[in-house]
Design an enzyme around this catalytic site. Structure first.
Site, PDB file in Angstrom:
ATOM      1  CB  VAL A 174      -0.945   0.071   1.220  1.00  0.00           C
ATOM      2  CG1 VAL A 174      -1.865   1.172   1.188  1.00  0.00           C
ATOM      3  CG2 VAL A 174      -1.683  -1.397   1.249  1.00  0.00           C
ATOM      4  CG  PHE A 226      -2.540   5.266   1.290  1.00  0.00           C
ATOM      5  CD1 PHE A 226      -3.003   6.650   1.785  1.00  0.00           C
ATOM      6  CD2 PHE A 226      -1.359   5.159   1.113  1.00  0.00           C
ATOM      7  CE1 PHE A 226      -2.121   7.502   1.873  1.00  0.00           C
ATOM      8  CE2 PHE A 226      -0.357   6.298   1.203  1.00  0.00           C
ATOM      9  CZ  PHE A 226      -0.855   7.287   1.567  1.00  0.00           C
ATOM     10  CG  HIS A 244       6.996   7.951   8.944  1.00  0.00           C
ATOM     11  ND1 HIS A 244       8.380   7.765   8.918  1.00  0.00           N
ATOM     12  CD2 HIS A 244       6.541   8.011   7.711  1.00  0.00           C
ATOM     13  CE1 HIS A 244       8.600   7.822   7.654  1.00  0.00           C
ATOM     14  NE2 HIS A 244       7.743   8.002   6.823  1.00  0.00           N
TER      15      HIS A 244
END
Length: 330
Positions: A174, A226, A244
């Site tokens: 992904v 995503f 992150h």
């Protein structure tokens, strides 16, 4: 406080040298002056720059030993050649003001805003967020893909060797970029099939990667976000250096899409630098000012997964920079 301490802090805080290096790369000076010396006047005429101001820049670069002053002008040193575009070390992308990395670093001028609000400084600096900027300027998207490929290159062997990817028959990568990591995993595990999802034109570039490595029959690249529904039913969904980049709200949205696609016995695999374990504090600040994200601790990842009915089964140190967190449906 000693005079030495004052000097050291001034050196740490000074902006002249980092900005001089970035301007030099943006102007292409290391490449232009490699092997052939030129004066400030000659270079200024070529690029329509101020000869007096350029002389000041060149003199500082010579002090830094990036350039050397010869009878014919300035010339790139062996050390300075590290900044040339063909050095293949990622520095050009990192420093050039009109490439993704160098442009992103300018967001550090908005660090006070980020620390005050918890928000990214990028949009405040450039007028739109990082991802919108990439979407609006194809050369930035291309340079970002190159930057990610280069930054990840040395990590790939450790990631491939450090986890039992052969447990699965199908893996969805992904936001997998141009496919470098997925291609390496598939090459090492002939029984595994892979599906990469990323935005265009990155997904198209990943398709080229798979074809070049003879993986057409086992690897598929699809254009998509995503934040939208993902290909369903794979045994494992990989998020490598994805979460992150986002604050908690958006990280939850990404995980929700993975859980939506996941079968009951499936796994979500998160590869990142984990705070307190592998994360670098300087890079952590970069995540904040560029994206509004951060490197999370194991407990923060556990809580993130728990909100989606996921249990953190294991944390594996893959390389000197990254860990793999394995989640299953509770």
């Amino acid at each position: 406080m000693s005079d030495h301490d004052v000097v050291k802090i001034r050196q740490l805080a000074g902006l002249a040298t980092p900005m001089a290096l970035r301007v030099a790369v943006t102007l292409g000076l290391p490449d232009r002056l490699r092997g052939t010396a030129a004066t400030a006047g000659q270079l200024a005429a070529e690029q329509r720059l101020s000869p007096i101001a350029l002389e000041l820049l060149l003199a500082h670069l010579a002090t830094l030993e990036i350039l050397e002053h010869t009878g014919g002008g300035y010339r790139t040193t062996e050390f300075g050649a590290t900044l040339c575009t063909d050095a293949d070390n990622g520095l050009t992308n990192f420093l050039h003001f009109d490439l993704a990395g160098g442009r992103a670093d300018l967001a550090f001028t908005e660090l006070l805003h980020s620390v005050t609000t918890g928000e990214a400084g990028y949009a405040r600096k450039h007028g739109r967020d990082f991802w919108a900027d990439l979407a609006g300027q194809p050369h930035l998207r291309e340079s970002f893909d190159r930057q990610m490929t280069h930054r990840f290159r040395a990590q790939v062997p450790g990631i491939v060797a450090g986890f039992d990817w052969g447990r699965f028959t199908e893996l969805v990568d992904v936001g997998g970029g141009v496919g470098t990591l997925l291609a390496a995993i598939l090459t090492a595990h002939p029984g595994l099939r892979g599906h990469l999802v990323d935005l265009e034109p990155t997904a198209t570039a990943a398709g080229h990667t798979f074809r070049e490595q003879g993986l057409d029959d086992r690897a598929l690249a699809s254009a998509g976000s995503f934040f939208d529904p993902l290909p369903p039913g794979a045994q494992a969904y990989l998020l490598c250096d994805i979460l992150h980049d986002w604050d908690d709200e958006h990280a939850h949205r990404v995980l929700a899409r993975c859980v939506q696609a996941l079968p009951a016995d499936g796994r979500i695999l998160v590869i990142e630098a984990v705070a307190g374990r592998k994360a670098d504090t300087e890079f952590d600040l970069a995540m904040l000012v560029i994206f509004g994200g951060r490197e999370r601790t194991v407990e923060e990842f556990r809580a993130l997964g728990s909100a989606h009915g996921l249990t953190l089964d294991a944390v594996t140190d893959l390389t000197d920079q990254r860990c793999l967190l394995e989640f299953r449906v509770s």
